[in-house]
Structure formats: structure tokens, C-alpha cells
Design a protein around this motif. Structure first.
Motif, PDB file in Angstrom:
ATOM      1  N   PRO A  67     -17.198 -31.031   8.597  1.00 22.38           N
ATOM      2  CA  PRO A  67     -17.471 -30.480   7.098  1.00 22.38           C
ATOM      3  C   PRO A  67     -18.782 -29.917   6.567  1.00 22.38           C
ATOM      4  O   PRO A  67     -19.431 -30.545   5.909  1.00 22.38           O
ATOM      5  N   VAL A  68     -20.071 -29.853   8.351  1.00 21.01           N
ATOM      6  CA  VAL A  68     -20.818 -29.843   7.773  1.00 21.01           C
ATOM      7  C   VAL A  68     -21.651 -28.209   7.457  1.00 21.01           C
ATOM      8  O   VAL A  68     -20.750 -27.024   8.150  1.00 21.01           O
ATOM      9  N   GLY A  69     -21.980 -28.117   6.001  1.00 15.65           N
ATOM     10  CA  GLY A  69     -23.243 -26.954   5.254  1.00 15.65           C
ATOM     11  C   GLY A  69     -21.634 -26.853   4.168  1.00 15.65           C
ATOM     12  O   GLY A  69     -21.667 -27.772   3.627  1.00 15.65           O
ATOM     13  N   ALA A  70     -22.538 -25.816   4.007  1.00 11.59           N
ATOM     14  CA  ALA A  70     -21.979 -25.093   2.453  1.00 11.59           C
ATOM     15  C   ALA A  70     -19.989 -25.135   2.389  1.00 11.59           C
ATOM     16  O   ALA A  70     -19.309 -25.127   3.168  1.00 11.59           O
ATOM     17  N   GLU A  71     -19.953 -25.610   1.578  1.00 14.47           N
ATOM     18  CA  GLU A  71     -18.301 -25.469   1.189  1.00 14.47           C
ATOM     19  C   GLU A  71     -17.819 -24.196   0.439  1.00 14.47           C
ATOM     20  O   GLU A  71     -18.725 -23.470   0.250  1.00 14.47           O
ATOM     21  N   VAL A  72     -16.997 -24.205   1.254  1.00 12.14           N
ATOM     22  CA  VAL A  72     -15.919 -22.421   1.856  1.00 12.14           C
ATOM     23  C   VAL A  72     -15.991 -22.462  -0.175  1.00 12.14           C
ATOM     24  O   VAL A  72     -15.488 -22.990  -1.278  1.00 12.14           O
ATOM     25  N   SER A  73     -16.157 -20.925  -0.484  1.00  8.25           N
ATOM     26  CA  SER A  73     -15.817 -20.682  -1.700  1.00  8.25           C
ATOM     27  C   SER A  73     -15.795 -19.083  -1.370  1.00  8.25           C
ATOM     28  O   SER A  73     -16.459 -18.286  -0.524  1.00  8.25           O
ATOM     29  N   LEU A  74     -15.077 -18.192  -2.394  1.00 12.40           N
ATOM     30  CA  LEU A  74     -14.858 -16.955  -2.190  1.00 12.40           C
ATOM     31  C   LEU A  74     -15.627 -15.899  -4.068  1.00 12.40           C
ATOM     32  O   LEU A  74     -14.729 -16.183  -4.724  1.00 12.40           O
ATOM     33  N   ASP A  75     -16.391 -15.083  -3.932  1.00  9.83           N
ATOM     34  CA  ASP A  75     -16.507 -14.458  -5.088  1.00  9.83           C
ATOM     35  C   ASP A  75     -15.439 -13.393  -5.044  1.00  9.83           C
ATOM     36  O   ASP A  75     -15.684 -13.133  -4.282  1.00  9.83           O
ATOM     37  N   SER A  77     -14.311 -11.175  -7.697  1.00  6.12           N
ATOM     38  CA  SER A  77     -14.549  -9.638  -8.063  1.00  6.12           C
ATOM     39  C   SER A  77     -15.887  -8.899  -7.225  1.00  6.12           C
ATOM     40  O   SER A  77     -15.548  -7.652  -6.657  1.00  6.12           O
ATOM     41  N   THR A  78     -16.372  -9.398  -6.045  1.00 14.40           N
ATOM     42  CA  THR A  78     -16.945  -8.481  -4.688  1.00 14.40           C
ATOM     43  C   THR A  78     -16.468  -8.966  -3.043  1.00 14.40           C
ATOM     44  O   THR A  78     -16.666  -8.227  -2.653  1.00 14.40           O
ATOM     45  N   GLY A  79     -15.664 -10.182  -3.261  1.00 14.55           N
ATOM     46  CA  GLY A  79     -15.570 -10.596  -1.876  1.00 14.55           C
ATOM     47  C   GLY A  79     -16.735 -10.804  -1.106  1.00 14.55           C
ATOM     48  O   GLY A  79     -16.266 -10.963   0.161  1.00 14.55           O
ATOM     49  N   VAL A  80     -18.093 -11.848  -1.991  1.00 12.37           N
ATOM     50  CA  VAL A  80     -18.837 -12.118  -0.913  1.00 12.37           C
ATOM     51  C   VAL A  80     -17.753 -14.056  -0.519  1.00 12.37           C
ATOM     52  O   VAL A  80     -17.687 -14.084  -1.285  1.00 12.37           O
ATOM     53  N   LEU A  81     -17.922 -14.060   0.544  1.00 10.72           N
ATOM     54  CA  LEU A  81     -17.363 -15.794   0.940  1.00 10.72           C
ATOM     55  C   LEU A  81     -18.875 -16.488   1.933  1.00 10.72           C
ATOM     56  O   LEU A  81     -19.274 -15.905   2.537  1.00 10.72           O
TER      57      LEU A  81
END
Length: 199
Positions: A67-75, A77-81
């Protein structure tokens, strides 16, 4: 630290290392800074064919699924994960495909981590069109052995950014990364059928 016998996916050149499965960023930092003379190297899901992510007589950080690092997220509208480095491409696909986005480069297995994909700069069957995984990485955070935490991109610490992509984990530990996904245009396949009477 339990000792573990490790190899690459090719199952050759086995070595024994002290292994640490960190459960928090504090445990990662403690392991990295207390690794001793042989140092510490991160390891994902062990799908590299060679002897990468091994450290005979030293320490290996088992990063897959941590669980180290950023939380998973997806924009959407742009597809930036944004994803933690220990997240597998398999988990990314399960997360992103229902939202209309796909990983831009996939190797022969989806069981590689984001950190491993960057460290090995993986390629897939679309290499002639999409290039390597590193071409689609926008930025990542690097935890260095001197304690620095650097967000690297083509414009911020560009030398470290370039050296880390394909650098086999030797520039530091990637904690999270931003990757540009590609849109899934629909559930159908575009095809053309050409019939022949014989060989």
C-alpha cells in the motif's frame, strides 16, 4: 528479515537475499536506510527473464501489492492514471477498462507491477507503434538512498527521469507513477475478411 531464494522468470541464477515486505512508507524508509553494505533493491512480481531484482547477500524489498505510494486514481476525461508502484497491470486493467481506458503497452504477461514496467521499460506486441512503457510515463516519485524524495518528469529532474526508465531500480525506489492510458473506443474489433480459394 526472512531469507528467500529468488530468481527471475527464467528460473536461472538463483540467489538468496534478505526480503522485506513493507506494509507502510515508514517501513520502506526504514528498510532502505538500514539495508547495510549490500544495499536494497525493489522487486515487483519477478517476471523479468534475467537476474533483475535480485541482490545476493543483500536486501530485496517485495513491493508487489504494497500500500505504499499514491492512491490509485484515473482522470476519466484525459486517461491519466496515478498508481502505486506495486500495483500490477492486471489490477490496473480491472480498474480502468470498465471506465473506458486501457494500458498503452502490455508485455506477454499482465502480472508485472508499474514500478517493474518502468524499471525494465517493458514493451509489447505493439512496440512498432506505441514504443516502450516509458514513453507513456508522465512522472513518478523516486525515493533515493540519501532520503530525498523527488518527483521526476521530462521537465523536473529530467536526467533521473531518463535514467530510471529502464534503470532496473538502481536510481532509487519508485513509489508511485502517472501513466497516460489509451481510450477503448468500444467493445468491438475492426476487422477485414479476405477469402482465398486455396493456398
Amino acid at each position: 528479515m526472512p531469507k528467500q531464494r529468488l530468481s527471475g522468470w527464467g528460473r536461472t541464477a538463483w540467489t538468496v537475499s534478505d526480503t522485506v515486505q513493507p506494509a507502510s512508507e515508514a517501513e520502506v524508509r526504514s528498510a532502505v536506510f538500514g539495508a547495510g553494505d549490500r544495499g536494497s533493491i525493489p522487486r515487483g512480481l519477478g517476471r523479468s527473464y534475467g537476474a533483475a531484482a535480485q541482490n545476493a547477500g543483500g536486501q530485496v524489498l517485495l513491493m508487489a501489492g504494497t500500500p505504499v505510494g499514491a492512491e490509485v486514481s484515473l482522470d476519466r476525461s484525459t486517461g491519466v492514471l496515478t498508481a502505486p508502484a506495486g500495483m500490477s497491470l492486471d489490477d490496473i486493467l480491472k480498474f480502468a477498462v470498465p471506465q473506458g481506458w486501457f494500458v498503452p503497452v502490455t508485455p506477454g504477461t499482465r502480472f508485472v507491477t508499474v514500478g517493474g514496467a518502468i524499471a525494465s521499460d517493458i514493451h509489447g506486441k505493439n512496440h512498432h507503434v506505441a514504443g516502450t512503457f516509458g514513453r507513456h510515463v508522465l512522472r513518478f516519485e523516486l525515493l533515493r538512498s540519501d532520503g530525498q524524495r523527488l518527483v521526476c518528469s521530462p521537465s523536473a529532474h529530467p536526467e533521473l527521469f531518463a535514467a530510471t526508465i529502464g534503470g532496473l531500480g538502481l536510481t532509487g525506489l519508485i513509489t508511485w507513477a502517472e501513466v497516460q492510458l489509451k481510450p477503448v473506443p468500444g467493445p468491438y474489433i475492426a476487422m477485414q475478411a479476405v477469402k482465398f480459394g486455396s493456398l
